[in-house]
Design an enzyme around this catalytic site. Structure first.
Site, short mmCIF file in Angstrom:
data_model
loop_
_atom_site.label_atom_id
_atom_site.label_comp_id
_atom_site.label_asym_id
_atom_site.label_seq_id
_atom_site.Cartn_x
_atom_site.Cartn_y
_atom_site.Cartn_z
N GLY A 46 0.81 -1.22 0.00
CA GLY A 46 0.00 0.00 0.00
C GLY A 46 0.83 1.26 0.00
N GLY A 56 0.19 4.96 1.61
CA GLY A 56 -0.71 5.77 2.43
C GLY A 56 -0.41 7.24 2.31
N PHE A 95 1.34 9.12 4.16
CA PHE A 95 2.68 9.57 4.50
C PHE A 95 3.80 8.62 4.09
CE2 PHE A 95 -0.21 11.68 7.46
CZ PHE A 95 0.12 13.01 7.20
N LYS A 139 5.08 4.54 2.11
CA LYS A 139 4.76 3.20 1.59
C LYS A 139 4.61 2.20 2.71
CE LYS A 139 8.42 3.24 -1.15
NZ LYS A 139 9.44 2.85 -2.15
N ALA A 140 3.81 1.17 2.45
CA ALA A 140 3.69 0.04 3.38
C ALA A 140 4.23 -1.20 2.66
CB ALA A 140 2.23 -0.18 3.77
N LYS A 190 6.37 0.50 7.58
CA LYS A 190 5.98 1.79 7.01
C LYS A 190 7.26 2.54 6.69
CE LYS A 190 1.42 2.22 7.27
NZ LYS A 190 0.56 2.78 6.25
N ASP A 235 -5.85 10.29 12.14
CA ASP A 235 -5.99 9.71 10.80
C ASP A 235 -6.90 8.48 10.84
OD1 ASP A 235 -5.59 9.72 8.08
OD2 ASP A 235 -3.67 8.69 8.14
#
Length: 322
Positions: A11, A13, A15, A17-18, A33, A128
């Protein structure tokens, strides 16, 4: 990153990458993260380190567990447990228009509230809350993730502007450029509850200006009468335009129709009858939720049947949770 083997990117997000990784030490899968902090002022970097240290101390069954964090090559890496069940956003989309049962919604919602209460009790704001930040474990337990990270990075205004994404979950006060507080988290919680009930965002528009107008007016399509009056009434409270009129997460859990569900998430499988005193059954797992272990002693006088007071059903657990 030497300790971890990359499996795949799962993913991107607000702020960073995951990345799904496998630990070379224990063989377990984790999510890392990756947050770009290159160019961030040294004071802001120091703040981010402090904040991550706070996050690392968070331990709750309904919060994604943080394992460690480190900085490398201009990026901050935060390692956390991997929730194999995916996120609530994907779960909602997979419904293809078929509504969830109220039972399912309330079970998820209570767990989200238990997590948020743990966060708010520690004077931390999530900032968030959205369906993409609510995860499901293999056994279906709900876990809240990514709290605090937004606050770490809000000191970098440019980053916050470029990465904010479509702000479906913004509260009216944020739209009006007022300070963020715990009641803004409650508004976002309402947005998630609405999403679970309708499979849609409460506030949608073709452009940012119209979206902000809708949020400020607090106008959203009604939830189906298929759901109870209790649920629909709660939603109206969460979407109060004045933040002071919105309930705290503690008072949300005090509502009888939610209160009665809390115990199933506090109590593990019951032992054989008579093997463990009732107080221990409740207090042992309750420690995971930050519930104090003290048990009030009942005086001999209070034990007399004639003087025994009626049991108030909708308060004890929420008192324990405070």
């Amino acid at each position: 990153m030497d300790k971890y083997e990359k499996v795949k990117k799962i993913g991107e997000g607000s702020f960073g990458k995951a990345i799904l990784v496998k630990s070379k030490e224990d063989g377990h899968q984790y999510v890392i993260k990756e947050i770009g902090i290159f160019g961030m002022p040294s004071k802001a970097r120091q703040e981010s380190r402090k904040e991550v240290a706070v996050l690392a101390k968070m331990s709750h069954p309904n919060i994604v567990q943080y394992k460690e964090s480190f900085e490398e090559g201009g990026s901050l890496y935060i390692v956390m447990d991997y929730c194999e069940g995916g996120d609530l956003f994907k779960k909602i989309n997979a419904q293809k228009g078929l509504l969830f049962s109220e039972e399912q919604i309330l079970d998820w919602f209570v767990q989200i509230c238990l997590a948020l209460k743990h966060v708010h009790d520690r004077k931390i704001l999530h900032r968030d809350i959205k369906s993409q930040n609510i995860f499901l474990t293999k056994d279906g337990t709900v876990q809240l993730g990514d709290f605090g990270i937004a606050r770490v990075l809000n000191s970098t205004v440019e980053l916050a502007r470029t990465c904010i994404g479509t702000p479906y979950y913004l509260s009216p006060e944020i739209c009006e450029n007022k300070p963020y507080n715990n009641k803004s988290d409650i508004w976002a919680l309402g947005c998630v509850l609405y999403e679970m009930c309708t499979l849609k965002h409460a506030f949608e528009a073709g452009n940012m200006k119209n979206l902000v107008l809708k949020i400020i007016r607090g106008s959203y399509p009604p939830v189906s009468v298929h759901y109870s009056q209790d649920l629909r009434s709660l939603l109206a409270q969460l979407f109060k335009r004045n933040p002071r009129e919105r309930p705290s997460v503690g008072s949300i859990l005090d509502r009888p129709f939610l209160y009665c569900r809390i115990e199933r998430f506090l109590t593990p499988q019951r032992p054989a009858p008579g093997s463990i005193p009732l107080a221990q059954k409740i207090t042992k797992p309750a420690t995971k939720y930050g519930v104090p272990l003290t048990v009030r002693k009942v005086s001999d006088a209070a034990k007399k049947p004639a003087e025994r007071k009626p049991v108030v059903k909708n308060k004890p657990v929420s008192r324990l949770l405070k």
